[in-house]
Enzyme design. Structure first.
Site, short mmCIF file in Angstrom:
data_model
loop_
_atom_site.label_atom_id
_atom_site.label_comp_id
_atom_site.label_asym_id
_atom_site.label_seq_id
_atom_site.Cartn_x
_atom_site.Cartn_y
_atom_site.Cartn_z
CE LYS A 218 -4.53 0.72 0.42
NZ LYS A 218 -5.41 -0.06 -0.45
CB THR B 105 -2.86 -3.07 -0.37
OG1 THR B 105 -4.09 -2.75 -1.04
CG2 THR B 105 -1.98 -3.91 -1.28
CG ASP B 106 -8.70 -2.03 3.19
OD1 ASP B 106 -8.84 -0.84 2.84
OD2 ASP B 106 -9.28 -2.53 4.15
CG PHE C 231 30.64 24.38 -15.24
CD1 PHE C 231 31.29 23.25 -14.75
CD2 PHE C 231 29.95 24.26 -16.44
CE1 PHE C 231 31.23 22.04 -15.43
CE2 PHE C 231 29.88 23.06 -17.13
CZ PHE C 231 30.54 21.94 -16.61
CG ASN D 44 23.06 23.04 -12.19
OD1 ASN D 44 22.65 24.02 -11.59
ND2 ASN D 44 24.23 23.01 -12.80
CG HIS E 82 20.50 25.15 -15.40
ND1 HIS E 82 21.81 24.80 -15.15
CD2 HIS E 82 19.92 24.04 -15.90
CE1 HIS E 82 21.99 23.52 -15.49
NE2 HIS E 82 20.85 23.03 -15.95
#
Lengths: 281, 281, 281, 281
Positions: free
Chosen positions: A12, A57-58, A158, A244, A246
Site C-alpha cells: 500500500k 493492501t487494505d 564552471f 542543477n 539553472h
C-alpha cells in the site's frame, strides 16, 4: 524458453497519517506518508489467482494506523523498523518487507520568541525520509532528506570543460548554484537516536554546501557526501541527487544595459542532473 | 442579435525572474514569478487580425527583465506598481494594466546563530503575492499570502449545525483545524513600506489564528480578517480563502483500541472550502 | 575505511523538443522529452573539480536538438539508439550512455472521417517511452507505455485472502478494476520496426486486460505480461507496474438506499501498488 | 468605518464520484468531480460561531453521492441542475447554490472495430465541464471544455505588431500555434439535450480552429467564439482562455545547420495568455 514470474512485490502506498502526541506542556503534531511493500512467496497469486498468501493492501493500511497508536512515538525510523518487523514476523510468506516513511515538517508558531503550545505552521517542501528493509535476519535502515532547496549566489563556477562543435555555454567563475536535493544515507551501525543523527547530518550538509568553493556540482556533491562519511563512522554510504536548477543570466546587453550578474531567468527545465554515491573502500 | 467582442485581455504569464542584490555585507537573493495582463483597444486584433495595437507578450517579458535591473530593489509591490505604470503610460492603446507578482521565499542559512552572507534555503510553499491594476487615473494595490499552511491541534470544534437525512458527521468540541490559506488585502491608503506592512499583517493573522477558540472555520476566518481591519486603517478590505484540510479520526475502536483524538487520516480531497471578504461599511 | 566515489552519473533531463516532419500530403507533428545520462571516468571532476572530462549538460542539450534534424525521423527508439551511440563513440571518457525518450502523443484531427493535414489534438496522459543504454560493445533497448489509464467495470473480484485482526475489507466477486500502468519491455532481438512492435504489443496488452476474468491485480498483471512474451519471441522480459486506483462503493445503505454496485468514491490515495517482471527461464 | 462581512460562500470541493450505469448491452462508466458552493444567510456563523444555519460540507458530500443514484443518469448539466435546485429548495437559508462538475472522459476499448462492453481507456487531459447557479427564481447554466490541447503546424503567423526598444521577437508568417484551452459558454435557452449540444459545439470549435488562417491567437480565438454564437442562437455568450504554448525554433544556424521550421523547443513557461468573451449586442 519457458515463461516465469521474476522479481515482484506489492503493498500500500500513500497512507496519509497524522498524530497528536500530547505532552504536558504542548501538543506535538506529526504528519507522515507511509508506503508498505512486501516480497515473498506470491507465485500462486500471479499464476492461478490464489489469494491465500495475500495480506490485502487494505489490511496493511489498517495495520499502519493501528500500530501508530503505540509505536509511532519518536522518529520515523523507529516506527518504520517496527512496521517492517511486524510484517515479516507475523506473515510467514513474507521474505522481506520495506517501509518508506516521508515526514511532512511542521513548526510550532512562535510569538515574541515563545513557542505556541498547539499551533503549527507548515515547514514547506523539504521532507525527512526513511526507508527500512527487513528480512528474517537482516535490517537495512536508510535516512534522508528530499526536496531540500538550497542556493548560493557566489563561490560557484564552471570552467575548463570539454568544448566541441555544439558548445555554446560560456565559462564562468561566478554563477548561482541552486539545487533541490534528494539525499539519503545508510547506517552501518544503527544509532540510538535517529532524530539527533538526522539533525546533525543535515546541519553538516548545509554547512559544507555553504562553505564550499564550487568548481562544479559534482565537486560540491562529493564534498557534501564526504563530510558526512568523515564525521560519522556509523554511516556506511550516502547517495546524493542534485538537479542543477539553472539561473541563466538574462541578456540585457541587447538593450544596452549591463547585466553585472544581477538579473537571471530562473528555469525548471531542462535541468542538469548530477547523482552519485559516496561510499567506503 | 449582433455578435461582438466582450471583455478581453492578453499578456505574458509565468515570467520567472531571479535577482541578486549585492549589499556590502551580504547578497540578497530574490525570486519572483511575474504575470502581465493588458486591457484596452484590441478589437481590431480580434476581428481582423490587425496587430498594429499589439505589444507582443514576448516584448512584455523582455520589459520585465529589463526594468528589474533598476526598479526591482525593494518590495514586489513597488516593482509591480512601476511595471503597471510603465505599460499604461508608454502604450496609449492600453486602458488598464495588471501586474501580478508572486515571490518565492528564501532564507539565509544560519550557522550558530549567524546568517551566512550568500547561501540560502528555500522557504517552502508559502509565497508572498501582490496584484496591481493601473489605469490612467487610478491604481489598485493588493498584497497577500498564498499556500500558507497553518494548523492547530485543539481549540477548535464544530457543533450545533443542521442535521438532515444525509448527516453522518459527528459533532465535536475538539478537532484539528488545518488550512492552506490564500489571503489578500486591498490598500485604501498606500503605505510607505509594503514589506513592513506585510510582515505586520502576516504576524497578526497568525496570532489571531493561534489564539482563537474556533467554533467553525467561518468564525476563525472572520476573526482573522477583522483583526487586520481593526489594526490597520489603511486596509480597505481583506479576502480570505480557507480550504478545510480535514484530519479525520481513524476508527481504531473497530480493533478494540481507543483513539483518544490521537490518530488521524490526513486528507486532501474532498475538502470544505470557506471563502469570505471582510470589509467596511 | 577510506572514502571513495561510488556509482555516479550526470546528464541533462527534460529536454523538450518538437519537430514537424513535412510529408507531401500532411505534416507529421512529434513532441518528445529527452533525458541524457552519462557514466564513465568522472572521478577527478568529483574529487578535485577538474572538468576536463566533462561534456557540459548544456552541450548535451544542444546535441539533442542538432541531431534531431537528421536522425529523428521515425521511432523514438531509433533516435535514442543514435543519440546513445553518438555520446559513447565521440566521448572516449564515457563508458555508458543512457537515453530516455518520452513521446507525448498527438492525433490528427478528423472531420467527417477525413484526417486534417496539419491540425492535431493532444493524445492525453498516455505516453510512449523508450530507454536505451549503450556501451562500447552492448546496447540495451527497452520500450514501453506510461500513464495508461485502463478500467473494467466487471470481470474482477478479490476473495479468499488472508484475514487477521486488522481486516475490514469485504470480499467481492464483482468490483471495478482500474489502474494507471507503467509497462516496459526489453528486446532480446532488436526489431526492424519499433513502432509496429509497439502498436502490436499495446493492442495485445489491452486485449488481455479486457478479456481477463481477474481474481486479483497480480493475476491480471501476470496474464498481460505472459501474453506478450508468448506472442513475441524477441521480447526477453516485461515489467509491469499497476497501481490499484480504488473505486470504493459508497455506503448508501446508511440512508436506506441500495447501492447495487453503482455509486463509488473514486480515490487516488492510498493506493495498492502491484509490480512484477515476467521473464523467461 | 464599521467592519462587516462582505461576499462569502462555503461548500465542498473535489467530491470524486464514479458510477456504473448498466445498460442491457454494455456498462456505461462515468467519473466526475463535483464542487458545491452555497451563498446565503451565514452572517451569524462568521460573527458569533452560531452554526444553526450551516449545512456541513460533509453532509453536502453525502448528498451528492446519495442523489447520484437516481439523478445522475444523463448529462453532467442535468445532474448539476438537480443538485443546485435541491440545495436551494431544501435549505431556506441558501440564497444561491452553485454546482460545478468536471467529467473525466473514458472511452470504451475497441477491438477490430467493435466496442468492448465493459472495458474502458482513459480519455486524457481534456475534460467536459459545467457550472450551474440556482436561486429561488433563476438558473444559469454554463457548459464547457477544459485542458483541450490543440495545435496546428502551419496556417498561423504573427506580424506587423508594435516594435519598441525591448522587441526581440521576429515576425513570422508561418509558426506553430498550440494552446491548451479552457472554453465555456452560457445558455440563453436551455437545450433539451446537453450532450448533443456539447458534441456539436466541440466539433465546431475544432473545425474553426483547423480551418482558420491565423494572424494572431486573438483572431483565432474570436473566430472560434463567433462561429459558435452564429450557429447556436441558444448560446448567449462564450468565454475562451487560450494560453499560447510556444514552440520556439531552435537556433541550429549557430551549428551551420539550417532549421527550415523543423526543430523547436517546446516550452511551458513563460506563456502568452489570451482571454476574451464573445457575446451579443
Amino acid at each position: 524458453m519457458k515463461i516465469k514470474l521474476g522479481e515482484n512485490s506489492y503493498g500500500k502506498n500513500a497512507v496519509q497519517l497524522s498524530k497528536i502526541i500530547r505532552h504536558p506542556a504542548y501538543h506535538e503534531f506529526r504528519q507522515v506518508t507511509v508506503n508498505v511493500s512486501l516480497k515473498g512467496d506470491f507465485d500462486e497469486a500471479h499464476i492461478t489467482g490464489d489469494n491465500s498468501m495475500i495480506l490485502p493492501t487494505d489490511t496493511q493500511k489498517n495495520t499502519v494506523y493501528a500500530l501508530a497508536k503505540d509505536h509511532f512515538k519518536t522518529s520515523i525510523e523507529d516506527f518504520a523498523i517496527y512496521l517492517a518487523n511486524y510484517f515479516v514476523t507475523t506473515q510467514p510468506q513474507v521474505a522481506a518487507s520495506t517501509i518508506e516513511i516521508t515526514e511532512h515538517l511542521y513548526h510550532r508558531m512562535q510569538f515574541e520568541g515563545v513557542e505556541h503550545p498547539h499551533t503549527y505552521i507548515g515547514g514547506g517542501a523539504e521532507k525527512r525520509t526513511t526507508r527500512v528493509t527487513k528480512t528474517a535476519t537482516k535490517v537495512n535502515v536508510q535516512s534522508g532528506i528530499t526536496d531540500l532547496l538550497i542556493l548560493k549566489t557566489t563561490d560557484s563556477g564552471f570552467e575548463k570543460y570539454i568544448k566541441d562543435k555544439y558548445t555554446t555555454l560560456k565559462e564562468t567563475a561566478d554563477r548561482i548554484l541552486a539545487t533541490k536535493c534528494e539525499i539519503n544515507w545508510t547506517y552501518g551501525n544503527l544509532p540510538a537516536d535517529y532524530t539527533a543523527q538526522f539533525n546533525n547530518i543535515r546541519e553538516l550538509l548545509l554547512l559544507t554546501f555553504a562553505g564550499h568553493k564550487s568548481l562544479s556540482v559534482q565537486q560540491t556533491l562529493y564534498a557534501m557526501g564526504k563530510s558526512v562519511l568523515e564525521a560519522y563512522a556509523g554511516i556506511s554510504e550516502i547517495h546524493l541527487q542534485m538537479p542543477n536548477k539553472h539561473h541563466i543570466p538574462f541578456n540585457l546587453e541587447q538593450f544596452d544595459i549591463q547585466n553585472e550578474n544581477e538579473i537571471f531567468i530562473a528555469t525548471d527545465e531542462p535541468y542538469g542532473l548530477i547523482t552519485a554515491t559516496v561510499t567506503r573502500e
